[in-house]
Design a protein around this motif. Structure first.
Motif, PDB file in Angstrom:
ATOM      1  N   ARG A 181      15.353  35.609 -18.264  1.00  0.00           N
ATOM      2  CA  ARG A 181      15.025  35.081 -17.200  1.00  0.00           C
ATOM      3  C   ARG A 181      16.173  34.601 -16.250  1.00  0.00           C
ATOM      4  N   ILE A 182      16.514  35.472 -15.144  1.00  0.00           N
ATOM      5  CA  ILE A 182      17.576  35.319 -14.307  1.00  0.00           C
ATOM      6  C   ILE A 182      17.542  34.918 -13.101  1.00  0.00           C
ATOM      7  N   LEU A 183      18.207  33.692 -12.627  1.00  0.00           N
ATOM      8  CA  LEU A 183      18.085  33.292 -11.312  1.00  0.00           C
ATOM      9  C   LEU A 183      19.266  33.922 -10.472  1.00  0.00           C
ATOM     10  N   GLY A 184      19.158  34.747  -9.622  1.00  0.00           N
ATOM     11  CA  GLY A 184      20.060  35.205  -8.965  1.00  0.00           C
ATOM     12  C   GLY A 184      20.274  34.896  -7.685  1.00  0.00           C
ATOM     13  N   LYS A 185      20.785  35.872  -6.785  1.00  0.00           N
ATOM     14  CA  LYS A 185      21.317  35.334  -5.309  1.00  0.00           C
ATOM     15  C   LYS A 185      19.853  34.756  -4.433  1.00  0.00           C
ATOM     16  N   GLY A 186      20.255  33.719  -3.853  1.00  0.00           N
ATOM     17  CA  GLY A 186      19.133  33.159  -2.722  1.00  0.00           C
ATOM     18  C   GLY A 186      17.868  32.562  -3.699  1.00  0.00           C
ATOM     19  N   GLY A 187      18.299  32.156  -5.141  1.00  0.00           N
ATOM     20  CA  GLY A 187      17.372  31.721  -5.841  1.00  0.00           C
ATOM     21  C   GLY A 187      16.134  32.887  -6.370  1.00  0.00           C
ATOM     22  N   LYS A 188      16.544  33.840  -6.201  1.00  0.00           N
ATOM     23  CA  LYS A 188      15.472  35.181  -6.536  1.00  0.00           C
ATOM     24  C   LYS A 188      15.501  35.101  -8.107  1.00  0.00           C
ATOM     25  N   GLU A 189      14.517  35.248  -8.688  1.00  0.00           N
ATOM     26  CA  GLU A 189      14.239  35.089  -9.986  1.00  0.00           C
ATOM     27  C   GLU A 189      13.799  36.521 -10.355  1.00  0.00           C
ATOM     28  N   ARG A 190      14.432  37.022 -11.599  1.00  0.00           N
ATOM     29  CA  ARG A 190      14.014  38.186 -12.408  1.00  0.00           C
ATOM     30  C   ARG A 190      13.934  38.287 -13.911  1.00  0.00           C
ATOM     31  N   VAL A 191      13.351  38.991 -14.524  1.00  0.00           N
ATOM     32  CA  VAL A 191      13.447  39.061 -15.628  1.00  0.00           C
ATOM     33  C   VAL A 191      14.078  40.503 -16.216  1.00  0.00           C
ATOM     34  N   VAL A 192      15.051  40.485 -16.839  1.00  0.00           N
ATOM     35  CA  VAL A 192      15.798  41.588 -17.508  1.00  0.00           C
ATOM     36  C   VAL A 192      15.801  41.791 -19.030  1.00  0.00           C
ATOM     37  N   PRO A 193      15.502  42.862 -19.385  1.00  0.00           N
ATOM     38  CA  PRO A 193      15.420  43.303 -20.923  1.00  0.00           C
ATOM     39  C   PRO A 193      16.820  42.970 -21.535  1.00  0.00           C
ATOM     40  N   VAL A 194      16.854  42.552 -22.759  1.00  0.00           N
ATOM     41  CA  VAL A 194      18.306  42.415 -23.316  1.00  0.00           C
ATOM     42  C   VAL A 194      18.462  43.437 -24.325  1.00  0.00           C
ATOM     43  N   LEU A 195      19.290  44.489 -24.559  1.00  0.00           N
ATOM     44  CA  LEU A 195      19.483  45.400 -25.603  1.00  0.00           C
ATOM     45  C   LEU A 195      20.142  44.687 -27.020  1.00  0.00           C
ATOM     46  N   PRO A 196      19.727  45.270 -28.031  1.00  0.00           N
ATOM     47  CA  PRO A 196      20.277  44.745 -29.329  1.00  0.00           C
ATOM     48  C   PRO A 196      21.742  44.563 -29.161  1.00  0.00           C
ATOM     49  N   ALA A 197      22.437  45.622 -28.446  1.00  0.00           N
ATOM     50  CA  ALA A 197      24.113  45.438 -28.491  1.00  0.00           C
ATOM     51  C   ALA A 197      24.272  44.059 -27.748  1.00  0.00           C
ATOM     52  N   ALA A 198      23.721  43.840 -27.053  1.00  0.00           N
ATOM     53  CA  ALA A 198      24.070  42.649 -26.032  1.00  0.00           C
ATOM     54  C   ALA A 198      23.694  41.259 -26.934  1.00  0.00           C
ATOM     55  N   ARG A 199      22.709  41.276 -27.679  1.00  0.00           N
ATOM     56  CA  ARG A 199      22.284  40.161 -28.378  1.00  0.00           C
ATOM     57  C   ARG A 199      23.198  40.020 -29.524  1.00  0.00           C
ATOM     58  N   GLU A 200      23.501  41.225 -30.184  1.00  0.00           N
ATOM     59  CA  GLU A 200      24.443  41.120 -31.126  1.00  0.00           C
ATOM     60  C   GLU A 200      26.015  40.612 -30.870  1.00  0.00           C
ATOM     61  N   ALA A 201      26.220  40.945 -29.487  1.00  0.00           N
ATOM     62  CA  ALA A 201      27.662  40.647 -28.983  1.00  0.00           C
ATOM     63  C   ALA A 201      27.511  39.133 -29.032  1.00  0.00           C
ATOM     64  N   VAL A 202      26.867  38.538 -28.423  1.00  0.00           N
ATOM     65  CA  VAL A 202      26.581  36.962 -28.112  1.00  0.00           C
ATOM     66  C   VAL A 202      26.563  36.464 -29.430  1.00  0.00           C
ATOM     67  N   GLU A 203      25.872  36.926 -30.346  1.00  0.00           N
ATOM     68  CA  GLU A 203      25.668  36.202 -31.635  1.00  0.00           C
ATOM     69  C   GLU A 203      27.143  36.173 -32.428  1.00  0.00           C
ATOM     70  N   ALA A 204      28.059  37.492 -32.310  1.00  0.00           N
ATOM     71  CA  ALA A 204      29.086  37.451 -32.926  1.00  0.00           C
ATOM     72  C   ALA A 204      29.992  36.479 -32.162  1.00  0.00           C
ATOM     73  N   TYR A 205      29.917  36.160 -31.103  1.00  0.00           N
ATOM     74  CA  TYR A 205      30.918  35.098 -30.191  1.00  0.00           C
ATOM     75  C   TYR A 205      30.377  33.926 -30.718  1.00  0.00           C
ATOM     76  N   LEU A 206      28.971  33.423 -30.741  1.00  0.00           N
ATOM     77  CA  LEU A 206      28.828  32.289 -31.089  1.00  0.00           C
ATOM     78  C   LEU A 206      29.250  31.806 -32.621  1.00  0.00           C
ATOM     79  N   ARG A 207      29.212  32.725 -33.467  1.00  0.00           N
ATOM     80  CA  ARG A 207      29.803  32.523 -34.760  1.00  0.00           C
ATOM     81  C   ARG A 207      31.177  32.305 -34.838  1.00  0.00           C
ATOM     82  N   LEU A 208      31.925  32.735 -34.125  1.00  0.00           N
ATOM     83  CA  LEU A 208      33.344  32.251 -33.853  1.00  0.00           C
ATOM     84  C   LEU A 208      33.785  31.265 -33.002  1.00  0.00           C
ATOM     85  N   CYS A 209      32.887  31.028 -32.097  1.00  0.00           N
ATOM     86  CA  CYS A 209      33.493  30.174 -31.059  1.00  0.00           C
ATOM     87  C   CYS A 209      33.539  28.669 -31.718  1.00  0.00           C
TER      88      CYS A 209
END
Length: 307
Positions: A181-209
């Motif tokens: 759930r993303i709050l964009g310009k002008g406070g406009k809210e939208r829901v965007v799907p998250v691809l597995p590749a994006a979830r995996e990339a964030v998880e890889a970052y968190l493991r190393l951070c």
């Protein structure tokens, strides 16, 4: 500049801006641009007429005076595109003022904006976008920073996020769900799907951070642990595009353009893409159809027997 505007005009301008913020849900940056554009117009009229003008005087502005303001702006090097934006803000203000004060705003509303060539989005080709992500994973000698930058870039391309939206994610957003759930310009809210590749990339970052995840803290951290500055991603992108031989238009925002263009090329629905991008107007999203058509014509020109 504002000192040349009468108190009544300043108050009217502020009332209009308040209305834009409350009812039109305009962002802070948009309101700042509106204030600058309309205040500049009012200041010009004050100078043009020899002194601060009250609201009644604004009701009597003529078409030649509008043209004089536009000519003066052009003489200062204001582009046709910027002037069209300024005129749009002035018209919006006048439309509201005329309704409030009860006068005919035709002289202002009938002014024609200068013609300009609309800039098309400059997306990357699909293989170039993938190459950017792959290269980003290797660009830094510090593994967690390389993983961080790759995760941000993957979100921009995989979810169509603005860089400010990606860097606005909190620790509470991780691990990423199948939708954000993303709050964009002008406070406009939208829901965007998250691809597995994006979830995996964030998880890889968190493991190393090296910094612990904080629920209310930023998801993406800078070198010293604070919120990641967008300039760090812009700089990393500049390094990567040089390594890959990509043009200067290959910026982080170009990955958002690429997300939209590649969806459209794959048969995506224009209104669905509008929702995913968080565009308030469909006309903004329609720019991607022009990109799609332009690419089609390039292919046609290269491959047609009579070319």
């Amino acid at each position: 500049m504002s000192l040349e505007i009468s108190a009544a005009c300043r108050d009217a301008l502020q009332d209009w801006l308040d209305r834009q913020g409350a009812l039109a849900d305009a962002s802070d940056n948009t309101l700042i641009a509106y204030r600058t554009d309309v205040a500049g117009f009012l200041a010009f009229m004050a100078g043009h007429r020899g002194g601060p003008q009250g609201l009644k005087a604004l009701e009597r502005i003529t078409t030649p005076e509008i043209r004089a303001w536009m000519a003066e702006a052009r003489s200062r090097g204001i582009s046709a595109r910027s002037l069209a934006r300024k005129l749009s803000a002035v018209k919006s203000f006048y439309r509201w003022l005329a309704e409030r004060e009860g006068f005919d705003p035709t002289a202002v509303l009938s002014a024609r904006a200068p013609k300009f060539q609309a800039k098309l989005p400059r997306p990357l080709a699909p293989d170039a976008a993938r190459a950017v992500i792959d290269q980003m994973e290797q660009h830094s000698q510090t593994p967690w920073i390389a993983a961080r930058d790759a995760a941000v870039i993957t979100l921009l391309y995989g979810c169509g996020l603005r860089i400010s939206e990606a860097l606005g994610l909190k620790g509470a957003d991780a691990p990423l769900a199948t939708a954000l759930r993303i709050l964009g310009k002008g406070g406009k809210e939208r829901v965007v799907p998250v691809l597995p590749a994006a979830r995996e990339a964030v998880e890889a970052y968190l493991r190393l951070c090296p910094y612990p995840k904080e629920v209310e803290g930023p998801l993406f951290r800078g070198v010293r642990g604070g919120a990641l500055n967008p300039r760090a991603i812009q700089g990393a992108m500049a390094d990567v595009r040089m390594q890959l031989g990509l043009p200067a238009t290959a910026t982080p925002h170009a990955l958002r353009h690429s997300f939209a263009t590649h969806l459209l090329e794959a048969g995506g629905d224009l209104r669905a893409i509008q929702e995913l991008l968080g565009h308030a107007s469909l006309s903004t999203t329609q720019a991607y159809t022009a990109v799609d058509t332009a690419r089609l014509m390039e292919v046609y020109d290269r491959s047609h027997p009579k070319a």
